[in-house]
Design a protein around this motif. Structure first.
Motif, PDB file in Angstrom:
ATOM      1  N   LEU A   9     -13.701 -56.320  59.488  1.00 47.83           N
ATOM      2  CA  LEU A   9     -12.348 -55.814  59.294  1.00 47.83           C
ATOM      3  C   LEU A   9     -12.255 -54.344  59.681  1.00 47.83           C
ATOM      4  N   LEU A  43      -6.121 -54.516  50.227  1.00 50.88           N
ATOM      5  CA  LEU A  43      -5.908 -54.013  51.584  1.00 50.88           C
ATOM      6  C   LEU A  43      -4.528 -53.365  51.695  1.00 50.88           C
ATOM      7  N   GLY A  52      -5.790 -57.409  46.151  1.00 44.46           N
ATOM      8  CA  GLY A  52      -7.151 -57.924  46.208  1.00 44.46           C
ATOM      9  C   GLY A  52      -7.323 -59.257  45.526  1.00 44.46           C
ATOM     10  N   ALA A  83     -11.464 -65.274  57.708  1.00 36.74           N
ATOM     11  CA  ALA A  83     -11.767 -63.842  57.848  1.00 36.74           C
ATOM     12  C   ALA A  83     -13.268 -63.647  57.919  1.00 36.74           C
ATOM     13  N   ASN A  84     -13.662 -62.550  58.525  1.00 32.32           N
ATOM     14  CA  ASN A  84     -15.030 -62.055  58.461  1.00 32.32           C
ATOM     15  C   ASN A  84     -14.948 -60.667  57.850  1.00 32.32           C
ATOM     16  N   PRO A  85     -15.188 -60.529  56.536  1.00 29.49           N
ATOM     17  CA  PRO A  85     -15.020 -59.235  55.875  1.00 29.49           C
ATOM     18  C   PRO A  85     -15.827 -58.113  56.503  1.00 29.49           C
ATOM     19  N   LEU A  86     -16.923 -58.441  57.176  1.00 27.48           N
ATOM     20  CA  LEU A  86     -17.758 -57.405  57.795  1.00 27.48           C
ATOM     21  C   LEU A  86     -17.140 -56.858  59.076  1.00 27.48           C
ATOM     22  N   GLU A 111     -13.549 -62.594  48.506  1.00 22.49           N
ATOM     23  CA  GLU A 111     -14.337 -61.829  49.468  1.00 22.49           C
ATOM     24  C   GLU A 111     -13.584 -60.668  50.099  1.00 22.49           C
ATOM     25  N   LEU A 112     -12.256 -60.607  49.903  1.00 25.36           N
ATOM     26  CA  LEU A 112     -11.467 -59.545  50.508  1.00 25.36           C
ATOM     27  C   LEU A 112     -11.039 -58.529  49.456  1.00 25.36           C
ATOM     28  N   PRO A 113     -11.262 -57.235  49.705  1.00 26.91           N
ATOM     29  CA  PRO A 113     -10.848 -56.198  48.768  1.00 26.91           C
ATOM     30  C   PRO A 113      -9.342 -55.965  48.859  1.00 26.91           C
ATOM     31  N   ILE A 160      -7.495 -61.133  60.162  1.00 24.96           N
ATOM     32  CA  ILE A 160      -7.363 -62.090  59.059  1.00 24.96           C
ATOM     33  C   ILE A 160      -6.319 -63.112  59.494  1.00 24.96           C
ATOM     34  N   LEU A 175      -2.919 -59.845  48.959  1.00 29.08           N
ATOM     35  CA  LEU A 175      -3.841 -59.015  49.728  1.00 29.08           C
ATOM     36  C   LEU A 175      -3.813 -57.572  49.239  1.00 29.08           C
TER      37      LEU A 175
END
Length: 307
Positions: free
Chosen positions: A39, A134, A125, A34-37, A130-132, A81, A122
């Protein structure tokens, strides 16, 4: 921020048949990309299962001296993701001494357990730091070859996904070779790449890619799982139950001799897409045309939420 890669072993013991004596827990190993920025507000999660004798690393190919072979990273850069999964008994997952309980349906039960835990973690969290938490997530099942057959059974039995992508997977596929009796096979076995070269790769595939495939992607599968995967129409009753959008993709040299007839296996699907990619054999991600296929897949994803 660079693409995040996080290995995660998921306990699927509860999915194993109750009459199977086990001394240790059974795990299926995954890698989360994933790239959290990147999403979006309502993200898409793709859970992908590799083909027979292929490690989950198939989704993240990194051959030395070459770039642009990782489908997982390519999709993660576009806000998806991506969860690359080994199948039950393959890759870094648990291999019990007696693997004969690992039918294709049990492998699908294990894949369902992976999906349930990924979704729960998910939402809370707790999948990776790194992932809040969702919500509003669209879940897509993706399978290559054996992984596609597992996904067919999983979706037909449980209806986990809002859409499924089936790559080089045909319920009607019949092996062109005569298999030895099951008892004559090792409990777990591989498939030396030179024996399947004409199916797996196009004729002019570079030698370094073949060497990388053998060294980094080769794993084993249980003899029962393999036999089930080569049994024509075993997954057809499950395919008939799938009522969500289906993305079917094949190379011009693949397991289906009539790929445009494949939709007949999914009479309840609300939307069917068939892609036949040129200059591509069965293991799509090694082909020079791989990114064209990835683009078709990522362009298909929004149709899942609008159909």
């Amino acid at each position: 921020m660079s693409i995040m890669r996080y290995d995660l072993a998921i306990d699927v013991t509860a999915a194993i048949p109750a009459d199977q004596p086990l001394t240790d827990p059974i795990h299926v190993t995954t890698t989360v990309f994933a790239n959290p920025l990147e999403l979006p507000e309502n993200p898409t999660v793709v859970l992908a299962i590799a083909g027979a004798t292929y490690h989950r690393r198939y989704w993240d190919l990194q051959p030395p001296g070459r770039e642009g072979y990782s489908q997982a990273a390519w999709l993660a850069r576009r806000g998806v993701i991506f969860v690359a999964c080994d199948y039950l008994g393959g890759g870094d997952s648990t291999r019990p001494d007696d693997g004969d309980f690992m039918t294709l349906e049990v492998a699908a039960d294990a894949a369902h357990a992976v999906y349930e835990q990924v979704r729960k973690r998910l939402e809370e969290g707790e999948l990776v730091d790194e992932l809040p938490p969702l919500s509003g997530v669209t879940y897509i099942g993706l399978g290559q070859s054996l992984g596609g057959l597992i996904t067919i059974v999983q979706q037909g039995k449980y209806g986990d996904y809002s859409g499924v992508g089936l790559l080089g997977a045909s319920p009607e596929f019949a092996a062109e070779v005569e298999l030895p009796p099951l008892a004559n096979l090792p409990m777990y076995h591989g498939a030396p790449r030179e024996q399947f070269l004409s199916l797996f790769h196009v004729p002019d595939v570079p030698e370094d890619l073949l060497a990388y495939d053998e060294a980094e992607c080769h794993t084993v599968l249980s003899r029962v799982t393999g036999a089930d995967a080569l049994t024509p129409n075993l997954t057809t009753p499950f395919a008939h139950q799938i009522d969500v959008p289906v993305f079917l993709a094949f190379g011009t040299h693949d397991v289906s001799t009539h790929p445009r007839s494949e939709p007949a296996s999914y009479p309840r699907s609300s939307d069917l897409t068939v892609v036949v990619m040129p200059d591509m054999a069965h293991m799509h991600n090694f082909a020079d045309t791989r990114e064209r296929l990835w683009r078709r897949f990522v362009d298909w994803l929004p149709t899942v939420t609008t159909v």
